[in-house]
Design a protein around this motif. Structure first.
Motif, short mmCIF file in Angstrom:
data_model
loop_
_atom_site.label_atom_id
_atom_site.label_comp_id
_atom_site.label_asym_id
_atom_site.label_seq_id
_atom_site.Cartn_x
_atom_site.Cartn_y
_atom_site.Cartn_z
N UNK A 40 38.96 35.48 38.36
CA UNK A 40 39.88 35.53 37.21
C UNK A 40 40.27 34.09 36.87
N UNK A 41 40.09 33.67 35.63
CA UNK A 41 40.42 32.29 35.25
C UNK A 41 41.93 32.03 35.27
N UNK A 352 51.63 33.10 38.13
CA UNK A 352 52.00 33.15 36.71
C UNK A 352 50.95 32.49 35.82
N UNK A 353 50.16 31.58 36.38
CA UNK A 353 49.17 30.87 35.58
C UNK A 353 47.85 31.63 35.46
N UNK A 354 47.70 32.76 36.15
CA UNK A 354 46.47 33.54 36.04
C UNK A 354 46.42 34.30 34.71
N UNK A 355 45.23 34.45 34.18
CA UNK A 355 45.08 35.14 32.90
C UNK A 355 45.24 36.64 33.03
N UNK A 356 45.06 37.19 34.23
CA UNK A 356 45.16 38.63 34.39
C UNK A 356 45.50 38.94 35.84
N UNK A 357 45.78 40.21 36.12
CA UNK A 357 46.15 40.66 37.45
C UNK A 357 45.32 41.88 37.84
N UNK A 358 45.05 42.03 39.13
CA UNK A 358 44.36 43.21 39.63
C UNK A 358 45.33 44.34 39.98
N UNK A 359 46.63 44.09 39.86
CA UNK A 359 47.62 45.09 40.24
C UNK A 359 47.97 46.00 39.08
N UNK A 386 40.17 47.17 36.57
CA UNK A 386 40.16 45.71 36.49
C UNK A 386 39.33 45.09 37.61
N UNK A 387 39.43 45.67 38.79
CA UNK A 387 38.62 45.16 39.89
C UNK A 387 37.14 45.29 39.55
N UNK A 388 36.79 46.40 38.96
CA UNK A 388 35.40 46.60 38.56
C UNK A 388 34.99 45.58 37.50
N UNK A 389 35.91 45.27 36.59
CA UNK A 389 35.62 44.32 35.52
C UNK A 389 35.43 42.90 36.05
N UNK A 390 36.28 42.48 36.99
CA UNK A 390 36.27 41.09 37.43
C UNK A 390 35.40 40.83 38.66
N UNK A 391 34.95 41.88 39.35
CA UNK A 391 34.14 41.64 40.53
C UNK A 391 32.81 41.02 40.13
N UNK A 392 32.26 40.21 41.01
CA UNK A 392 31.05 39.46 40.65
C UNK A 392 29.89 39.74 41.59
#
Length: 395
Positions: A40-41, A352-359, A386-392
């Protein structure tokens, strides 16, 4: 214990009143351990003396029990500090640690610790496994990990890390954090720029936030002892609350010389990745305080460090490894559980600086404080979509 004592009574003593529930699940075992890499950026990079982070390339660690309970934590790759990468964490967990602990009892935390410690290094991978097991235990017993750990208080004062930037920019960020979240404690990263630039940043922040705010500096081992001594002297009127890892730990004599003349607590951080290192650094005179980072010592070894700090009579602070939302919740649960860590501001806000959260739900900072997340285990739930979206890992 006498031979006639009921097993349930013994379990109740060990579990602090949760004996009947524990007895029901005493046979629960670790069924599987999985490591899921994700990315996550950050909205802006955090720059510091030993590195820079622009993407949270972390690893979600999930421990599933034979009862079907899933405990979750995350591991944070910090190659410039501990030598771990995202790929190495996944490999260590999937190929080395999981095969060695699957089949062990869920409550056999010391057996787990002994088996993973057969492999040297890999502190973040080990810490995440430990915290995921604690989460699974809490969920199994339907009690919060915060209470299992000690439950000292339900909130912590928040401190925020400020990375490298121009003085006016850093000061403006501090003011924004105060105005929006009430944060009045700031760690300023120093050690890579010319000393006069670092001093200018510290003075700008102090002027912007006023005398009531707490300010301290972290050099990430970037200065020599002589440079650090000069900086501390010139920052005398800024009112630093403490200083952290200003010079390399292996500069043994120079470091002791610096600590002896330091009028505020000198915090060991990267130099104390294990409880044994804490003992050596403090008893050798190379530090007078210690950072606890659950991302490198989990809950089990963080308890050991907290007990050492209390026994040695030194301050102990909750540090931030540029934690994501999951590790922030872990840091909060641990820091609020212990008296020795609850006394000081805790570094909990860089998520707070992350663009998104997994929670599924937000973390919250109000009036400069963060309250412990309610619920069993660590109290949070993972948003699987979201985990599915961001997992690599393309699983």
């Amino acid at each position: 214990m006498t031979t006639t004592e009921a097993p349930e009574a013994t379990l109740a003593n060990l579990a602090g009143g949760y004996g009947p529930t524990l007895a029901m699940h005493e046979s629960a075992k670790i069924a599987s351990v999985h490591a899921i890499p994700y990315a996550i950026p950050y909205r802006k990079p955090l720059n510091f003396a030993s590195g820079s982070i622009s993407v949270a390339d972390n690893v979600v660690v999930q421990v599933r029990t034979s009862d079907g309970v899933v405990g979750t934590a995350e591991a944070l790759p910090r190659p410039y500090t501990y030598g771990e990468t995202q790929s190495s964490i996944v490999a260590a967990i999937e190929d080395v640690f999981a095969p060695s602990i699957v089949g062990l009892g869920l409550f056999a935390r010391e057996q787990v610790r002994a088996r993973v410690d057969r492999t040297v290094g890999n502190p973040s991978a080990k810490a995440a496994i430990d915290m995921a097991i604690w989460d699974a235990i809490g969920r199994t017993l339907d009690v919060s990990v915060h209470k299992l750990l000690g439950g000292y208080t339900d909130s912590l004062t928040v401190s925020h890390m400020l990375g490298f930037a121009a003085p006016a920019q850093v000061a403006a960020e501090a003011v924004q954090l105060y105005e929006r979240y009430g944060i009045q404690s700031f760690k300023i990263k120093v050690g890579r720029r010319p000393i006069q630039d670092d001093i200018a940043v510290c003075r700008a922040v102090r002027e912007a936030v006023g005398s009531q705010a707490e300010i301290y500096i972290d050099g990430n081992r970037g200065w020599s002892a002589a440079e650090a001594s000069q900086a501390i002297s010139r920052l005398g009127d800024v009112g630093l609350a403490r200083v952290e890892e200003l010079c390399p730990a292996d500069d043994v004599l120079s470091r002791r010389w610096l600590v002896q003349q330091c009028s505020v607590p000198f915090v060991a951080d990267e130099s104390v990745p294990t409880p044994a290192d804490v003992t050596r650094e403090i008893l050798s005179g190379a530090a007078t305080a210690v950072n606890i980072k659950v991302a490198r010592t989990g809950f089990s070894d963080s308890l050991r460090v907290a007990n050492l700090a209390e026994g040695l009579g030194i301050p102990s602070n909750i540090g931030n490894q540029i934690d994501g939302h999951i590790t922030t919740a872990c840091s909060l649960a641990f820091g609020a559980s212990q008296r020795v860590t609850a006394r000081h501001s805790a570094e909990l806000s860089n998520y707070l600086d992350l663009e998104d959260s997994l929670l599924t739900g937000p973390l919250s900072i109000e009036g400069g404080e963060m309250r412990v997340v309610d619920g069993s285990g660590l109290g949070f739930e993972i948003d699987e979509s979201k985990l599915e979206h961001y997992r690599i890992d393309n699983a």
